[in-house]
Design a protein around this motif. Structure first.
Motif, PDB file in Angstrom:
ATOM      1  N   LYS A   1     -10.428   8.507  -0.458  1.00 12.57           N
ATOM      2  CA  LYS A   1     -10.863   7.653  -1.570  1.00 12.57           C
ATOM      3  C   LYS A   1     -11.606   6.458  -0.996  1.00 12.57           C
ATOM      4  CE  LYS A   1      -8.654   9.880  -4.858  1.00 12.57           C
ATOM      5  NZ  LYS A   1      -9.253  10.531  -5.965  1.00 12.57           N
ATOM      6  N   GLN A   2     -12.644   6.042  -1.686  1.00 13.28           N
ATOM      7  CA  GLN A   2     -13.465   4.964  -1.131  1.00 13.28           C
ATOM      8  C   GLN A   2     -13.197   3.605  -1.757  1.00 13.28           C
ATOM      9  OE1 GLN A   2     -17.533   5.965  -0.809  1.00 13.28           O
ATOM     10  NE2 GLN A   2     -17.140   7.921   0.138  1.00 13.28           N
ATOM     11  N   MET A   3     -12.690   3.557  -2.954  1.00 17.11           N
ATOM     12  CA  MET A   3     -12.555   2.284  -3.650  1.00 17.11           C
ATOM     13  C   MET A   3     -11.094   1.838  -3.723  1.00 17.11           C
ATOM     14  SD  MET A   3     -15.683   1.687  -4.312  1.00 17.11           S
ATOM     15  CE  MET A   3     -15.650   0.332  -5.438  1.00 17.11           C
ATOM     16  N   GLY A   4     -10.882   0.552  -3.524  1.00 16.40           N
ATOM     17  CA  GLY A   4      -9.587  -0.050  -3.795  1.00 16.40           C
ATOM     18  C   GLY A   4      -8.491   0.163  -2.771  1.00 16.40           C
ATOM     19  N   GLN A   5      -8.795   0.744  -1.635  1.00 23.49           N
ATOM     20  CA  GLN A   5      -7.731   1.064  -0.684  1.00 23.49           C
ATOM     21  C   GLN A   5      -7.135  -0.180  -0.024  1.00 23.49           C
ATOM     22  OE1 GLN A   5      -6.263   4.159  -0.343  1.00 23.49           O
ATOM     23  NE2 GLN A   5      -7.520   4.419  -2.152  1.00 23.49           N
ATOM     24  N   VAL A   6      -7.933  -1.229   0.175  1.00 23.45           N
ATOM     25  CA  VAL A   6      -7.402  -2.438   0.809  1.00 23.45           C
ATOM     26  C   VAL A   6      -6.377  -3.110  -0.101  1.00 23.45           C
ATOM     27  CG1 VAL A   6      -7.979  -4.749   1.649  1.00 23.45           C
ATOM     28  CG2 VAL A   6      -9.452  -2.807   2.212  1.00 23.45           C
ATOM     29  N   GLY A   7      -6.713  -3.298  -1.355  1.00 22.72           N
ATOM     30  CA  GLY A   7      -5.780  -3.896  -2.303  1.00 22.72           C
ATOM     31  C   GLY A   7      -4.529  -3.064  -2.472  1.00 22.72           C
ATOM     32  N   LEU A   8      -4.693  -1.760  -2.510  1.00 21.72           N
ATOM     33  CA  LEU A   8      -3.535  -0.877  -2.641  1.00 21.72           C
ATOM     34  C   LEU A   8      -2.657  -0.918  -1.394  1.00 21.72           C
ATOM     35  CD1 LEU A   8      -5.091   2.203  -4.447  1.00 21.72           C
ATOM     36  CD2 LEU A   8      -3.498   0.531  -5.385  1.00 21.72           C
ATOM     37  N   ALA A   9      -3.264  -1.107  -0.235  1.00 23.28           N
ATOM     38  CA  ALA A   9      -2.477  -1.207   0.999  1.00 23.28           C
ATOM     39  C   ALA A   9      -1.535  -2.412   0.927  1.00 23.28           C
ATOM     40  CB  ALA A   9      -3.393  -1.320   2.208  1.00 23.28           C
ATOM     41  N   GLU A  10      -2.016  -3.502   0.347  1.00 25.42           N
ATOM     42  CA  GLU A  10      -1.172  -4.686   0.208  1.00 25.42           C
ATOM     43  C   GLU A  10      -0.019  -4.423  -0.762  1.00 25.42           C
ATOM     44  OE1 GLU A  10      -4.084  -7.561  -0.923  1.00 25.42           O
ATOM     45  OE2 GLU A  10      -4.820  -7.779   1.127  1.00 25.42           O
ATOM     46  N   VAL A  11      -0.298  -3.730  -1.842  1.00 21.45           N
ATOM     47  CA  VAL A  11       0.751  -3.389  -2.808  1.00 21.45           C
ATOM     48  C   VAL A  11       1.773  -2.464  -2.155  1.00 21.45           C
ATOM     49  CG1 VAL A  11       1.213  -2.176  -4.974  1.00 21.45           C
ATOM     50  CG2 VAL A  11      -0.724  -3.743  -4.816  1.00 21.45           C
ATOM     51  N   ARG A  12       1.288  -1.467  -1.414  1.00 20.95           N
ATOM     52  CA  ARG A  12       2.191  -0.537  -0.735  1.00 20.95           C
ATOM     53  C   ARG A  12       3.103  -1.282   0.240  1.00 20.95           C
ATOM     54  NH1 ARG A  12      -2.774   2.578  -0.796  1.00 20.95           N
ATOM     55  NH2 ARG A  12      -2.442   4.357  -2.159  1.00 20.95           N
ATOM     56  N   PHE A  13       2.518  -2.222   0.983  1.00 26.04           N
ATOM     57  CA  PHE A  13       3.335  -3.004   1.913  1.00 26.04           C
ATOM     58  C   PHE A  13       4.388  -3.800   1.147  1.00 26.04           C
ATOM     59  CE2 PHE A  13       4.397  -6.913   4.125  1.00 26.04           C
ATOM     60  CZ  PHE A  13       4.976  -6.379   5.266  1.00 26.04           C
ATOM     61  N   GLY A  14       4.031  -4.311  -0.007  1.00 28.28           N
ATOM     62  CA  GLY A  14       4.996  -5.045  -0.828  1.00 28.28           C
ATOM     63  C   GLY A  14       6.177  -4.173  -1.216  1.00 28.28           C
ATOM     64  N   PHE A  15       5.901  -2.934  -1.629  1.00 24.67           N
ATOM     65  CA  PHE A  15       6.988  -2.000  -1.940  1.00 24.67           C
ATOM     66  C   PHE A  15       7.818  -1.707  -0.692  1.00 24.67           C
ATOM     67  CE2 PHE A  15       4.472  -0.614  -5.711  1.00 24.67           C
ATOM     68  CZ  PHE A  15       5.454  -0.850  -6.653  1.00 24.67           C
ATOM     69  N   TYR A  16       7.137  -1.423   0.420  1.00 24.45           N
ATOM     70  CA  TYR A  16       7.828  -1.117   1.672  1.00 24.45           C
ATOM     71  C   TYR A  16       8.756  -2.277   2.058  1.00 24.45           C
ATOM     72  CZ  TYR A  16       8.616  -0.125   6.604  1.00 24.45           C
ATOM     73  OH  TYR A  16       9.206   0.104   7.815  1.00 24.45           O
ATOM     74  N   PHE A  17       8.207  -3.479   2.087  1.00 26.92           N
ATOM     75  CA  PHE A  17       8.971  -4.654   2.507  1.00 26.92           C
ATOM     76  C   PHE A  17      10.124  -4.928   1.539  1.00 26.92           C
ATOM     77  CE2 PHE A  17       9.656  -9.272   2.890  1.00 26.92           C
ATOM     78  CZ  PHE A  17       9.947  -9.330   4.240  1.00 26.92           C
ATOM     79  N   GLY A  18       9.850  -4.828   0.250  1.00 22.65           N
ATOM     80  CA  GLY A  18      10.895  -5.058  -0.752  1.00 22.65           C
ATOM     81  C   GLY A  18      12.048  -4.085  -0.622  1.00 22.65           C
ATOM     82  N   LEU A  19      11.727  -2.823  -0.384  1.00 22.71           N
ATOM     83  CA  LEU A  19      12.777  -1.817  -0.207  1.00 22.71           C
ATOM     84  C   LEU A  19      13.605  -2.100   1.039  1.00 22.71           C
ATOM     85  CD1 LEU A  19      10.730   1.308  -1.250  1.00 22.71           C
ATOM     86  CD2 LEU A  19      12.816   0.497  -2.382  1.00 22.71           C
TER      87      LEU A  19
END
Length: 102
Positions: A20-38
């Motif tokens: 996927k070409q769009m939005g991956q940087v912003g989604l990476a930050e969200v994913r890290f938030g889930f990872y860290f929160g868990l």
């Protein structure tokens, strides 16, 4: 998306879809938030999992989309259910490997 089995020590967080070409940087930050929160909430084993790997675990075919399996669900909800199912199957596979090696 995130998959967590209640009472489990394993949680899966969907990793980037690198094609996927769009939005991956912003989604990476969200994913890290889930990872860290868990991790902070006490889940011992939090893993990032590529979308196709999650679908292979959940449906035994990485080309099957969760929204095709559960068309009445919102696609994000369907993906979350698929990742939770993938976590169950991954835990089951690892348990079987442990039993077979010991």
């Amino acid at each position: 998306m995130m998959g967590l089995n209640v009472g489990s020590d394993l949680a899966l967080v969907e990793d980037a879809a690198f094609h996927k070409q769009m939005g991956q940087v912003g989604l990476a930050e969200v994913r890290f938030g889930f990872y860290f929160g868990l991790r902070q909430s006490g889940v011992k084993d939090v893993r990032m999992i590529p979308p196709m790997t999650a679908r292979k675990l959940a449906f035994e075919d990485g080309r099957i989309q969760a929204m095709d399996v559960w068309p009445l669900l919102n696609h994000n909800a369907a993906d979350s259910v698929a990742i939770a199912l993938a976590a169950l199957k991954l835990k089951e596979q690892e348990s079987e490997q442990t039993e077979n090696s010991g």
